[in-house]
Design an enzyme around this catalytic site. Structure first.
Site: not given
Ligand code: IPM
Ligand code: MN
Length: 347
Positions: A218, A246, A135, A242, A185
Site C-alpha cells: 500500500d 499497471d 497466481y 502485477d 505486506k
Molecule cells: C500482465 C497481465 C496478465 C498477468 C494477465 C492477462 C493474466 O495482466 O501481464 O500483467 O496478470 O500476468
Molecule cells: Mn497485469
C-alpha cells in the site's frame, strides 16, 4: 551471418499490429548490426480457439522450446472467449513451463511524453515474480451453486521461488543505481510475506553494495505516485507486481509505453517478450495502437540475445521518434506512422 530463431505469437486484437511493427523495427536493427532474425509465426489466439477448441496445440510448448526467444503481442478477447480460458491456455502456461520467473518492466518517461505526474525524472525497474505466489493456481471450489459454496485460492511461496527472484533483483540493482525496494505486506500476511522479508534480509548480507528498503504494497503504491524518483529496482510478488506495473505504466504515460520481458535467467528455456497492454479489442480495427511498448519489448529481447548495440539503437530510435512528438498521445498517430518514425530514426 549470425541469426536468432524467434517464435512470433501476435495473438489477439492490437497484438497483431504491434507485433508486426516491432518485427519490422527489429529486423532493420538486426541488418544494421549484422545479424538476422529468423521468425516463425504461430496463429495461436482466440481465433485459433474458436477453430480448434484450444488456444494452442497440445504440443505447443514443445514447439516453442526450440526457439531462442518468443515475441508475443497480446492474448484475450473476452467477448468471445473468457479470459480465464484464453490466458490459462496460452500466456500463463508459457511463463510457467519455461520458468520465466522474472517479469521485468521498466517505467520511465520517454522524451516528449507528458505523463500524469509533476515529477518527470524517474527510472524504475519493476521485477515481478512470475510463476508462483498469489497466481500459483492452487485452489478449488466445493458445494457449487449452493448457499454453502466455498472458493479457496492459496498463495504459494517457495524458498526457491522467493530466493531466485530476490537474487535476480539484487543483481539488477548492482548493475543500476544500487538500490533495491522489496515489496510485501508482512504486517498483515504473517506467513508468506514474513518469509519473503526474511529471505530479503539474508540475501542483503551477500550484497553489501546494494541499499535495501522494505515497503508494504500500500505504501509503495503511494510512493510510486508521490516520489517515483526515489526508486530504482522494485521487487514484488506476482499479484503485487502485477498491480504495481499497471501503476508504473500509468505514471509513464500509459500502457502504450509499458514494455515487459518474461525472463528465464538460467536460460534453460526461451524467454518471452511482450507489451504489458492487452489486446484492446475496442480499438483493434482503428489502426491507432501504439507500437512503442512492443518495440521496446523487442529491444529487451535483443538485449537478452546478447545484441546489446542493436538493442540500444532501437531504444534510441524510439526516443528520437517520441522527442519529435510522434506517438506521444493516444490516437494522435497511426501504428504505421509511429513505426515509420522509429524506422527512419534507426536509419
Ligand atoms: C500482465 C497481465 C496478465 C498477468 C494477465 C492477462 C493474466 O495482466 O501481464 O500483467 O496478470 O500476468
Ligand atoms: Mn497485469
Amino acid at each position: 551471418m549470425k541469426s536468432h530463431k524467434i517464435a512470433l505469437i501476435p495473438g489477439d486484437g492490437i497484438g497483431v499490429a504491434v507485433t508486426e511493427a516491432a518485427w519490422e523495427v527489429l529486423g532493420r536493427a538486426g541488418r544494421g548490426a549484422g545479424f538476422a532474425l529468423e521468425g516463425t509465426t504461430f496463429p495461436w489466439s482466440c481465433d485459433f480457439y474458436e477453430k480448434t477448441g484450444a488456444m494452442m496445440p497440445a504440443d505447443g510448448i514443445e514447439t516453442l522450446r526450440g526457439f531462442d526467444a518468443i515475441l508475443l503481442g497480446a492474448v484475450g478477447w473476452p467477448a468471445r472467449v473468457p479470459d480465464a480460458v484464453s490466458l490459462h491456455g496460452l500466456l500463463l502456461p508459457i511463463r510457467k513451463a519455461f520458468v520465466q520467473y522474472a517479469n521485468i518492466r521498466p517505467h520511465r518517461l520517454l522524451p516528449g511524453v507528458e505523463g500524469p505526474l509533476r515529477v518527470r525524472q524517474f527510472d524504475i525497474l519493476c521485477i515481478r515474480e512470475n510463476t508462483e505466489g498469489e497466481y500459483a493456481g492452487a485452489g478449488g471450489r466445493v458445494h457449487g451453486g449452493t448457499a454453502d459454496e466455498v472458493a479457496v485460492e492459496t498463495s504459494i511461496f517457495t524458498r526457491k521461488g522467493v530466493e531466485r527472484i530476490l537474487r535476480f533483483g539484487f543483481e539488477q540493482a548492482r548493475r543500476r543505481r544500487g538500490k533495491l525496494a522489496s515489496v510485501t505486506k508482512s504486517n498483515a500476511q504473517k506467513y508468506s510475506m514474513v518469509f519473503w522479508d526474511e529471505i530479503t534480509a539474508r540475501l542483503a548480507t551477500e550484497y553489501p553494495d546494494v541499499a535495501v528498503s522494505n515497503y508494504h504494497i500500500d505504501a509503495m503504491a503511494a510512493r510510486m505516485v508521490i516520489a517515483p524518483e526515489s526508486l530504482d529496482v522494485v521487487v514484488a510478488s506476482n499479484l503485487f507486481g502485477d498491480i504495481l506495473t499497471d501503476l508504473g505504466a500509468a505514471i509513464q504515460g500509459g500502457l502504450g509505453y509499458a514494455a515487459s520481458a518474461n525472463i528465464n535467467p538460467e536460460r534453460s528455456a526461451p524467454s518471452m517478450f511482450e507489451p504489458v497492454h492487452g489486446s484492446a479489442p475496442d480499438i483493434a480495427h482503428l489502426g491507432t495502437a501504439n507500437p512503442i511498448a512492443a518495440i521496446w519489448s523487442g529491444a529487451m529481447m535483443l538485449e537478452h540475445l546478447g545484441e546489446t548495440a542493436a538493442a540500444a539503437a532501437v531504444l534510441a530510435a524510439i526516443e528520437v521518434a517520441t522527442s519529435r512528438g510522434i506517438g506521444t498521445e493516444p490516437g494522435k498517430h497511426s501504428t504505421k506512422d509511429i513505426t515509420a518514425a522509429v524506422l527512419s530514426a534507426l536509419g
